[in-house]
Design a protein around this motif. Structure first.
Motif, PDB file in Angstrom:
ATOM      1  N   UNK A  45       3.948   0.758 -13.651  1.00  0.00           N
ATOM      2  CA  UNK A  45       4.996   1.407 -12.827  1.00  0.00           C
ATOM      3  C   UNK A  45       5.874   2.338 -13.662  1.00  0.00           C
ATOM      4  N   UNK A  46       5.969   2.058 -14.969  1.00  0.00           N
ATOM      5  CA  UNK A  46       6.825   2.895 -15.818  1.00  0.00           C
ATOM      6  C   UNK A  46       6.286   4.317 -15.943  1.00  0.00           C
ATOM      7  N   UNK A  47       4.958   4.495 -15.702  1.00  0.00           N
ATOM      8  CA  UNK A  47       4.393   5.850 -15.753  1.00  0.00           C
ATOM      9  C   UNK A  47       4.728   6.633 -14.488  1.00  0.00           C
ATOM     10  N   UNK A  48       4.993   5.897 -13.394  1.00  0.00           N
ATOM     11  CA  UNK A  48       5.234   6.561 -12.097  1.00  0.00           C
ATOM     12  C   UNK A  48       6.678   6.998 -11.967  1.00  0.00           C
ATOM     13  N   UNK A  49       7.607   6.224 -12.547  1.00  0.00           N
ATOM     14  CA  UNK A  49       9.038   6.508 -12.359  1.00  0.00           C
ATOM     15  C   UNK A  49       9.408   7.908 -12.807  1.00  0.00           C
ATOM     16  N   UNK A  82      -2.521  -4.077 -14.666  1.00  0.00           N
ATOM     17  CA  UNK A  82      -1.187  -3.468 -14.584  1.00  0.00           C
ATOM     18  C   UNK A  82      -0.317  -4.067 -15.694  1.00  0.00           C
ATOM     19  N   UNK A  83       0.314  -3.208 -16.482  1.00  0.00           N
ATOM     20  CA  UNK A  83       1.238  -3.660 -17.521  1.00  0.00           C
ATOM     21  C   UNK A  83       2.623  -3.100 -17.215  1.00  0.00           C
ATOM     22  N   UNK A  84       3.646  -3.616 -17.899  1.00  0.00           N
ATOM     23  CA  UNK A  84       5.012  -3.255 -17.532  1.00  0.00           C
ATOM     24  C   UNK A  84       5.602  -2.131 -18.384  1.00  0.00           C
ATOM     25  N   UNK A  85       5.349  -2.165 -19.715  1.00  0.00           N
ATOM     26  CA  UNK A  85       6.087  -1.255 -20.599  1.00  0.00           C
ATOM     27  C   UNK A  85       5.204  -0.111 -21.068  1.00  0.00           C
ATOM     28  N   UNK A  86       5.849   0.935 -21.576  1.00  0.00           N
ATOM     29  CA  UNK A  86       5.127   2.088 -22.132  1.00  0.00           C
ATOM     30  C   UNK A  86       4.309   1.671 -23.362  1.00  0.00           C
ATOM     31  N   UNK A  98     -10.036  14.648 -14.448  1.00  0.00           N
ATOM     32  CA  UNK A  98      -9.277  13.447 -14.104  1.00  0.00           C
ATOM     33  C   UNK A  98      -7.879  13.569 -14.683  1.00  0.00           C
ATOM     34  N   UNK A  99      -6.902  12.917 -13.987  1.00  0.00           N
ATOM     35  CA  UNK A  99      -5.512  13.056 -14.424  1.00  0.00           C
ATOM     36  C   UNK A  99      -5.137  12.057 -15.507  1.00  0.00           C
ATOM     37  N   UNK A 100      -5.937  11.008 -15.708  1.00  0.00           N
ATOM     38  CA  UNK A 100      -5.653  10.036 -16.763  1.00  0.00           C
ATOM     39  C   UNK A 100      -5.295   8.676 -16.201  1.00  0.00           C
ATOM     40  N   UNK A 101      -5.405   7.664 -17.058  1.00  0.00           N
ATOM     41  CA  UNK A 101      -5.189   6.275 -16.647  1.00  0.00           C
ATOM     42  C   UNK A 101      -3.730   6.042 -16.226  1.00  0.00           C
ATOM     43  N   UNK A 102      -3.581   5.391 -15.034  1.00  0.00           N
ATOM     44  CA  UNK A 102      -2.247   5.023 -14.546  1.00  0.00           C
ATOM     45  C   UNK A 102      -2.264   3.513 -14.381  1.00  0.00           C
ATOM     46  N   UNK A 154       0.830  -1.213   0.000  1.00  0.00           N
ATOM     47  CA  UNK A 154       0.000   0.000   0.000  1.00  0.00           C
ATOM     48  C   UNK A 154       0.860   1.256   0.000  1.00  0.00           C
ATOM     49  N   UNK A 155       1.989   1.224   0.755  1.00  0.00           N
ATOM     50  CA  UNK A 155       2.841   2.413   0.843  1.00  0.00           C
ATOM     51  C   UNK A 155       3.645   2.637  -0.431  1.00  0.00           C
ATOM     52  N   UNK A 156       4.017   1.513  -1.104  1.00  0.00           N
ATOM     53  CA  UNK A 156       4.935   1.652  -2.231  1.00  0.00           C
ATOM     54  C   UNK A 156       4.246   1.952  -3.556  1.00  0.00           C
ATOM     55  N   UNK A 157       2.931   1.662  -3.655  1.00  0.00           N
ATOM     56  CA  UNK A 157       2.293   1.708  -4.975  1.00  0.00           C
ATOM     57  C   UNK A 157       1.317   2.864  -5.120  1.00  0.00           C
ATOM     58  N   UNK A 158       1.247   3.408  -6.343  1.00  0.00           N
ATOM     59  CA  UNK A 158       0.192   4.392  -6.636  1.00  0.00           C
ATOM     60  C   UNK A 158      -0.702   3.864  -7.757  1.00  0.00           C
ATOM     61  N   UNK A 159      -0.705   2.515  -7.933  1.00  0.00           N
ATOM     62  CA  UNK A 159      -1.584   1.887  -8.925  1.00  0.00           C
ATOM     63  C   UNK A 159      -2.802   1.329  -8.195  1.00  0.00           C
TER      64      UNK A 159
END
Length: 1216
Positions: free
Chosen positions: A1212-1216, A1036-1040, A1205-1209, A915-920
């Protein structure tokens, strides 16, 4: 005027400063005397025994006394420690105007409206002299600070100086008989104790006040003629020196300043005036709006004055006393007495550099306020308040240090403040325009820059940077790039102190210290009740600061404490090791040694430098309840244990730190029931069954012992306890133990002995003890209970413990932070402990004060007492029971660790880490943080309707958690399932949660949806497409690249959902052919796959052709032919084209214009043509007419139409 303290109350008529403490007495017109602490701003006490106004009040300079005189003709002497009036002196016949203690003799002088001055001996409580001569009210009288003189002022327009030398000689005991005889004669024949030395005439009206100069033969007086007069005297005469004119009404009080060559007067014209005593000119005037001034008081030691007026009083300073200074490496430049001085810390050499004298100005507060130094150019900037703010630039010649005869013309300029920002550049603030002028050493403007906030002062903040201050915030501004580097809301900042590495800054305001980083990120805030005066950083990154009466420290985490108290305020310039270098108010450099042990110890704890902590515990005298409380509060009870002698505190600390051996030793010393119970609870938590047993034995807690033996599988001791219960005649305990042992015969016997024959019979019958059951049946006769039919009995046996005997396995704990090094620091009085090495298998015998732990028989010996003499009782054979040797003495096993080891802290649950580490949102749902997931989805996609997502949230949570069953008696063990876990993964690094939904599943669903659409199963297809829309936010997907594919999928699926919803609606509307045609036409404008678009065109063409709308049908046919259809579709389209070309008309008008581009409203299914206003869904991007704004989107059934709305997240690659 620098106001330090102000009160609002009744009219103040008398004032007196305490010579040592920060107190002031104020006597009021209402009859109350108030004692204030002007430093803290608090009322300490009030004394109200006078009737009517109290006009005079005065502190004794060494005793805890003060004297007051009032309109009730009484003089009262008070002890402020005991809060009471000691005695009252009576003798005056009218109002008493002033009272004063003599600085040396036990005398009080008082002036009264009865035209006399009286001198009283407050020890003998008698009047020793009456001074008569004035022929009107005597307004004031006071002793000379050194000589045997009294000065008095009267409304008879004169000031009189009285010689009281004879009175002093009389008080000092005569040395011989002849002297004593002459004294008796003079007493008998009217000898005079006090004689008038001078009568000073010159005022035209009544004189209200007269005062001596503290050291020179001068007198100052103020009168109703609005004039202040200065008088001089010598041995034989006194004369008027000058008259100071300026007041517009009666002058009520006038004094010489204790430290400076000035005169201060106040008046009923509502003003205080300051005069230059040598030039006899006015320096400054301070006015009040509505209050007349009545009284002045000057502090005997400090630069403080007080004035009483109609609605209270003010305590104030005339000039700032903080010396201006600038630090440069090992040296200090500071301004003192119109000279720039240089001080070297290493040699402690102090020397004058250059004079900075200015032409004398008729005003106060013109001394340098700040000083800025450029070491490379050897240049100094000195700022003062002259002319509303100005600066002077001096270049110090290289050889002039130590020579002060080099006078140079300074380069001057006006500006709010000026500081060096580079080697040869300095910045000057223009307050009016909030601009900064950057100048070179020739005082020429090089650059102008506007500041980001209205700024009233600037400070240095690194090369090229300024710290700008406004009323409620500070910003760091880069002058080169014109960028704000940091901003912080603060109280009004007075001083800024940077650490030597420029990484931290302390912002000092009146009562607050704010510690921040170099980018003004707040680290901690400290509040002080007394004024903060100065501060400096020490070498360890601790901020050392001073208040008016303390030197204190502030650690990086905000913890603070007192280092030492101060007699007088100081201004810290540098902290080096255990030495504080400072300037005092006289501009002298001092070095103060401090004991830094406390804050260095706390800092080491904070930074986890445990080797330092250990050496400090061994070598220094750190003790006291405050330190123990601090260690406990910060989670270091095992360290606190080494400072404590009190057994009860040691016991609690030992339990808190898990140090079971020290706890046993302390519990044995205390030997109280509740301490043994607490010890048992802690030992049980640690799994140390030997200590648990020992604690239960000490309190004879047999029920708990029984249960302990049951769960540890110690059946021998359990059977022994059963026999003890029989000895004690404890039937219930006996039965429980039999039950725990699974001993059926014993249970039957106990029930029979207790008279419960039916229960005994049933127990025997069920367990197949037929001979006993028959015997009991004969005893019961007709009352034999019937057994239930059709039931299969089973043997009730306690489960076999997994671990039999010994201690339970525990988590392996690391060695304690102090690695056994503290053992030598422990007290000698505790039990001897063997050295514990790293092998955790060894056990630690506990032998408290030589007392072996006794087994059960010893403990029970007292209880059984006389019964043991009885032969029958001896027949139990208790003494023959051999116990296993390892249980004779409780062991503090390796698990229980001695004071060398610390119990590991409980770890953080994996779900909390996720919960602390993720914003997905998907990972938050998997962690069980549904609220957070919902908030994220609302913020990112505007989703408000979470009902369709509920089951998915639960699936995600259940899919990332598993549970293992351990033993039948223990709870299930939860397991977190991580994504991408492999053999090579680090056990200490938590990966993200495993998710039940992934992108490949959506691909499969999409194909199924296409298939259902092709085969005309529109309801099924719509369900599949909606399911995809509902799942995408939780994927959740990995790449852009995959992120782009997800966004593309949303658009594809949205088109199908909208089209299928319209097609299903069309099929429901059989009675409205026009609407049917419109919906069929709109369906052809959805962005579908080509095969599906052909089918939609074919359907629309058929519907319109049947309704005789041939022109519209022709349009669909043409579009169908352009899409290369299969042969049968093409044939039908060509036939429609031929039929339409013969009659190109529409029977009914439709709301459909294929030539004008449009999108379809997802709710009302009407076209929104190009140029018309619309709103969209923030998630699926469906478009709607403006009236639908705020409703839930009918396409995705999740988001609010038109929401921000800020858009779909989704990666993790979008957060970095």
């Amino acid at each position: 005027m620098l106001t330090k303290f102000e009160t609002k109350n009744n009219r103040v008529k008398g004032l007196s400063f305490h010579p040592k403490r920060p107190w002031i007495l104020a006597s009021l017109h209402s009859g109350v005397i108030q004692l204030w602490d002007y430093r803290m701003g608090t009322l300490i006490d009030r004394f109200d025994e006078h009737e009517g106004p109290v006009r005079g009040v005065h502190f004794h300079n060494s005793q805890s006394l003060f004297v007051s005189g009032g309109d009730d003709y009484k003089i009262k002497v008070w002890n402020y420690k005991t809060h009471r009036c000691l005695f009252t002196l009576l003798g005056h016949l009218d109002y008493i105007r002033t009272v004063q203690f003599h600085h040396e003799y036990p005398w009080i002088v008082s002036a009264s409206d009865d035209q006399t001055i009286r001198i009283w001996n407050w020890q003998s409580r008698t009047c020793v002299s009456v001074l008569t001569g004035h022929n009107h009210y005597v307004m004031c009288a006071s002793f000379h600070p050194k000589e045997d003189l009294v000065v008095s002022a009267s409304l008879d327009q004169t000031v009189r100086v009285w010689d009281i030398g004879a009175l002093r000689k009389k008080t000092v005991s005569p040395a011989d008989d002849i002297m004593r005889l002459t004294q008796m004669n003079s007493d008998l024949f009217g000898g005079v104790d006090a004689i008038v030395k001078y009568v000073l005439e010159g005022h035209d009206r009544g004189v209200n006040w007269a005062a001596f100069h503290p050291s020179l033969p001068l007198i100052v007086s103020g009168a109703d003629d609005r004039q202040v007069k200065l008088w001089r005297m010598n041995e034989t005469k006194a004369w008027e020196v000058d008259t100071l004119r300026g007041h517009m009404n009666n002058v009520s009080s006038v004094m010489f300043h204790a430290k400076q060559d000035i005169i201060v007067s106040n008046s009923e014209d509502k003003s205080i005036r300051v005069w230059d005593a040598t030039k006899r000119t006015g320096l400054q005037t301070f006015r009040r709006e509505h209050d007349r001034f009545w009284i002045l008081a000057v502090h005997p030691e400090m630069n403080l004055l007080a004035a009483g007026h109609d609605s209270g009083m003010i305590v104030f300073k005339l000039e700032r006393e903080r010396p201006a200074f600038a630090l440069s490496g090992d040296s200090l430049f500071y301004a003192k007495d119109r000279f720039l001085r240089y001080y070297e810390y290493s040699t402690q050499r102090d020397s004058q550099v250059i004079p900075i004298r200015r032409p004398g100005t008729p005003s106060l507060n013109q001394s340098p306020r700040t000083l800025s130094y450029s070491p490379t150019e050897n240049a100094v900037l000195i700022c003062s308040d002259l002319d509303g703010g100005s600066y002077e630039l001096y270049i110090i010649p290289k050889d002039s240090v130590g020579r002060s005869d080099v006078v140079q013309d300074a380069k001057r300029g006006t500006g709010g403040s000026a500081v060096f920002i580079a080697r040869n550049r300095f910045a000057v603030l223009e307050k009016s325009t909030s601009q900064v002028l950057v100048k070179n050493l020739k005082n020429e403007v090089v650059k102008k820059s506007s500041l980001p906030i209205p700024t009233d002062a600037i400070f240095y903040a690194g090369t090229g940077n300024l710290l700008c201050r406004s009323e409620d915030k500070v910003v760091i501004f880069d002058l080169q790039q014109r960028l704000v580097l940091g901003e912080l809301q603060t109280p009004f900042v007075r001083y800024v102190v940077w650490s030597s590495d420029m990484e931290s800054v302390a912002l000092l305001s009146k009562h607050t210290i704010i510690i921040a980083s170099k980018k003004l990120v707040l680290q901690c805030t400290l509040h002080e009740t007394i004024r903060v005066k100065s501060g400096a950083w020490d070498d360890n990154g601790v901020f050392i600061y001073t208040t008016l009466n303390h030197i204190k420290y502030c650690l990086p985490n905000g913890d603070s404490g007192i280092i030492r108290t101060l007699d007088v305020p100081i201004y810290i310039t540098k902290v080096s090791g255990n030495t504080i270098f400072c300037l005092d108010r006289d501009g002298k450099n001092n070095a103060i040694s401090i004991n830094a042990t406390e804050y260095i110890f706390k800092l080491s704890l904070l930074r986890k430098r445990y080797d330092h902590v250990m050496s400090m515990i061994k070598n220094s005298q750190l003790c006291g309840q405050a330190m123990i409380a601090y260690l406990q509060q910060k989670g270091f009870p095992e360290v606190a244990l080494h400072f404590v002698e009190d057994e009860r505190i040691r016991f609690n600390l030992a339990l808190e730190s898990g140090n079971i051996s020290v706890a046993v030793a302390s519990a044995t010393q205390i030997n109280e029931k509740d301490h043994w119970y607490k010890l048992g609870v802690e030992a049980l938590r640690q799994g140390n069954s030997g200590i648990v047993e020992f604690a239960y034995q000490q309190t004879k807690n047999f029920e708990r012992l029984s249960f302990l033996y049951l769960i540890t599988g110690n059946l021998d001791k359990l059977s022994k306890l059963m026999k003890i219960a029989e000895v004690k005649n404890n039937v219930m305990g006996q039965f429980h133990n039999a039950l725990y042992l699974g001993d059926v015969k014993e249970r039957v016997k106990i029930l029979e002995n207790a008279g419960h024959l039916p229960l005994a019979y049933i127990t025997a019958s069920v367990h197949g003890l037929n001979d006993i059951a028959e015997r009991l049946a004969t005893e019961l006769g007709d009352n034999v209970p019937s057994l239930p039919e059709g039931k299969t009995p089973s043997l009730l046996m306690p489960p076999t413990p997994v671990m039999c005997g010994g201690d339970w396995p525990l988590l392996r704990v690391m060695k304690g932070i102090f690695e056994g090094g503290l053992e030598s620091a422990d007290r000698g009085g505790t039990a001897d402990e063997e050295d514990v090495d790293g092998d955790w298998g060894e056990e630690l015998d506990i032998n408290v004060d030589g007392m072996e732990n006794r087994d059960i028989e010893d403990i029970l010996a007292a209880a059984e007492g006389g019964e043991e003499d009885n032969d029958e009782e001896v027949g139990w054979g208790l003494e023959d029971l051999d116990l296993p040797p390892e249980l004779d003495t409780p062991k503090a096993s390796a698990n229980a660790r001695s004071s060398v080891f610390v119990t590991p802290p409980q770890g953080m649950p994996v779900s909390q880490i996720w919960s602390q580490k993720s914003s997905l949102a998907a990972e938050q749902a998997a962690a069980g943080s549904f609220d957070t997931a919902m908030r994220l989805l609302h913020r990112q996609l505007g989703i408000k309707n979470f009902t369709p997502l509920k089951s998915m949230f639960l699936d995600l949570f259940n899919g990332s958690h598993s549970y293992l069953r351990a033993f039948s008696s223990s709870p299930v063990v939860p397991l977190a399932i991580e994504r991408g876990l492999s053999e090579s993964s680090s056990p200490n690094v938590r990966g993200p949660p495993a998710l039940v939904y992934d992108f490949s599943q959506l691909d499969e669903k999409l194909k199924s949806g296409y298939k259902a659409t092709t085969s005309g199963k529109f309801t099924e297809a719509l369900r599949l497409f909606l399911s995809i829309l509902h799942t995408i936010p939780l994927v959740v997907v990995e790449t852009r690249r995959e992120v782009d594919e997800v966004k593309e999928l949303i658009v594809i699926v949205k088109e199908y959902v909208l089209g299928l919803q319209m097609e299903l609606r069309r099929r429901e509307m059989r009675d409205d052919p026009v609407r049917q045609q419109e919906l069929a036409a709109y369906f052809t404008h959805c962005n579908l796959q080509t095969p599906h678009l052909r089918l939609a065109l074919l359907s629309a063409m058929g519907v319109c052709y049947k309704a005789k709308n041939l022109a519209t049908a022709y349009n669909f046919a043409r579009r169908l032919l352009e899409s290369n259809p299969v042969e049968n579709q093409a044939k039908m389209a060509r036939q429609v084209v031929q039929a339409a070309e013969r009659n190109m008309t529409d029977a009914t008008k439709l709301n459909y214009d294929f030539r004008n581009p449009f999108v379809i409203c997802g709710s009302t299914y009407v076209p929104i043509y190009k140029g018309q206003k619309d709103v969209s869904c923030p998630y699926c991007t469906a478009r709607f007419v403006p009236s639908q704004e705020g409703n839930i989107c009918t396409v995705c059934d999740l988001a609010v139409i038109g929401a921000d709305a800020s858009g779909l997240l989704c990666s993790p690659s979008q957060v970095r």
